[in-house]
Each structure stands twice: as structure tokens, then as C-alpha cells.
Design a protein around this motif. Structure first.
Motif, PDB file in Angstrom:
ATOM      1  N   CYS A   1      46.258  -0.707 -32.600  1.00 37.18           N
ATOM      2  CA  CYS A   1      45.272  -1.764 -32.378  1.00 37.18           C
ATOM      3  C   CYS A   1      44.426  -1.957 -33.631  1.00 37.18           C
ATOM      4  O   CYS A   1      43.872  -0.996 -34.166  1.00 37.18           O
ATOM      5  CB  CYS A   1      44.370  -1.421 -31.192  1.00 37.18           C
ATOM      6  SG  CYS A   1      43.215  -2.751 -30.791  1.00 37.18           S
TER       7      CYS A   1
ATOM      8  N   GLU B   1      42.353  -2.447 -24.881  1.00 40.62           N
ATOM      9  CA  GLU B   1      43.135  -2.573 -23.647  1.00 40.62           C
ATOM     10  C   GLU B   1      44.089  -3.766 -23.725  1.00 40.62           C
ATOM     11  O   GLU B   1      45.261  -3.666 -23.325  1.00 40.62           O
ATOM     12  CB  GLU B   1      42.212  -2.749 -22.443  1.00 40.62           C
ATOM     13  CG  GLU B   1      41.336  -1.553 -22.138  1.00 40.62           C
ATOM     14  CD  GLU B   1      40.286  -1.876 -21.073  1.00 40.62           C
ATOM     15  OE1 GLU B   1      40.526  -2.769 -20.236  1.00 40.62           O
ATOM     16  OE2 GLU B   1      39.231  -1.226 -21.094  1.00 40.62           O
TER      17      GLU B   1
ATOM     18  N   SER C   1      47.039  -3.086 -26.022  1.00 41.50           N
ATOM     19  CA  SER C   1      47.993  -2.221 -25.333  1.00 41.50           C
ATOM     20  C   SER C   1      48.833  -3.021 -24.344  1.00 41.50           C
ATOM     21  O   SER C   1      50.053  -2.840 -24.251  1.00 41.50           O
ATOM     22  CB  SER C   1      47.244  -1.092 -24.619  1.00 41.50           C
ATOM     23  OG  SER C   1      48.148  -0.282 -23.919  1.00 41.50           O
ATOM     24  N   GLU C   2      48.181  -3.926 -23.612  1.00 40.75           N
ATOM     25  CA  GLU C   2      48.891  -4.799 -22.674  1.00 40.75           C
ATOM     26  C   GLU C   2      49.889  -5.695 -23.423  1.00 40.75           C
ATOM     27  O   GLU C   2      51.024  -5.891 -22.983  1.00 40.75           O
ATOM     28  CB  GLU C   2      47.885  -5.650 -21.898  1.00 40.75           C
ATOM     29  CG  GLU C   2      48.488  -6.565 -20.881  1.00 40.75           C
ATOM     30  CD  GLU C   2      47.457  -7.462 -20.199  1.00 40.75           C
ATOM     31  OE1 GLU C   2      47.892  -8.429 -19.544  1.00 40.75           O
ATOM     32  OE2 GLU C   2      46.242  -7.215 -20.330  1.00 40.75           O
TER      33      GLU C   2
ATOM     34  N   THR D   1      52.886  -3.629 -24.485  1.00 40.21           N
ATOM     35  CA  THR D   1      53.722  -3.340 -23.317  1.00 40.21           C
ATOM     36  C   THR D   1      54.584  -4.553 -22.981  1.00 40.21           C
ATOM     37  O   THR D   1      55.793  -4.429 -22.760  1.00 40.21           O
ATOM     38  CB  THR D   1      52.857  -2.944 -22.109  1.00 40.21           C
ATOM     39  OG1 THR D   1      52.130  -1.754 -22.444  1.00 40.21           O
ATOM     40  CG2 THR D   1      53.694  -2.702 -20.870  1.00 40.21           C
TER      41      THR D   1
END
Length: 101
Positions: free
Chosen positions: A50, A60, A63-64, A67
Motif C-alpha cells: 500500500c 483496507e 488490500s481489497e 484481492t
């Protein structure tokens, strides 16, 4: 004789292209010039931590995004995960460095 919308669009595109060289990014045309494609960009982005400095929510979201990127292409991941303006600005820089390296 009236022109249909498609014909008008073609004429405008031809006029724009005839005035200067154009490479349409994302079409594969840039690969002939040694620029990396989307699969390479995807592989690179999956290795990027990040960007900093960012807000805790951005960690967050990044990370999403990663994914989602792991299961799809970059365009789809970007359309499905809403990155903040700060993350988008950082992402532009990451992509520029990748393309120029």
C-alpha cells in the motif's frame, strides 16, 4: 445525403489521428513498442505494498483492490473497488514508473 452517427464518428477519429501519431493504450498497440501489457501490470501491482502516506481506510481499500486484482484484470478491479483520490494519484505514479522501467 445525411451521415449516420457511426460515419461521423469515423470521420472525427480519422481527422484526429491524421494530425499526430496516436497510440491507443490498452489496445495492445503499444506492445509492439516494447511497452508492458496488462498481464505484466497486474503481476507488478500484486507485488506493491500500500502506497504511503495514506489514511487507514486506504490501507483496507488497497488490500481489497489487490484481492480483487488477484482474481480478475486491472480494469475490472479498478471498476469494482472504489479507490480514494489519494490512492488513485499514487497508483498513477506506480503505473508510470512501471511503464517507464
Amino acid at each position: 445525403m445525411s451521415k449516420d452517427a457511426k460515419g461521423v464518428a469515423y470521420e472525427i477519429a480519422q481527422e484526429c489521428i491524421s494530425k499526430s501519431p496516436v497510440i491507443i493504450l490498452g489496445s495492445g498497440a503499444s506492445a509492439a513498442y516494447g511497452l508492458p501489457g496488462m498481464p505484466g501490470l497486474k503481476d507488478h501491482l500484486l507485488t506493491v505494498a500500500c502506497p504511503t502516506p495514506v489514511k487507514s481506510k486506504d490501507v483496507e481499500t488497497w488490500s481489497e483492490f489487490l484481492t480483487k486484482l488477484g482474481t480478475t484484470d486491472p480494469e475490472t478491479a479498478l471498476n469494482e473497488v472504489r479507490l480514494s483520490e489519494a490512492l488513485i494519484a499514487q497508483l498513477y505514479g506506480i503505473i508510470c514508473i512501471f511503464v517507464l522501467s
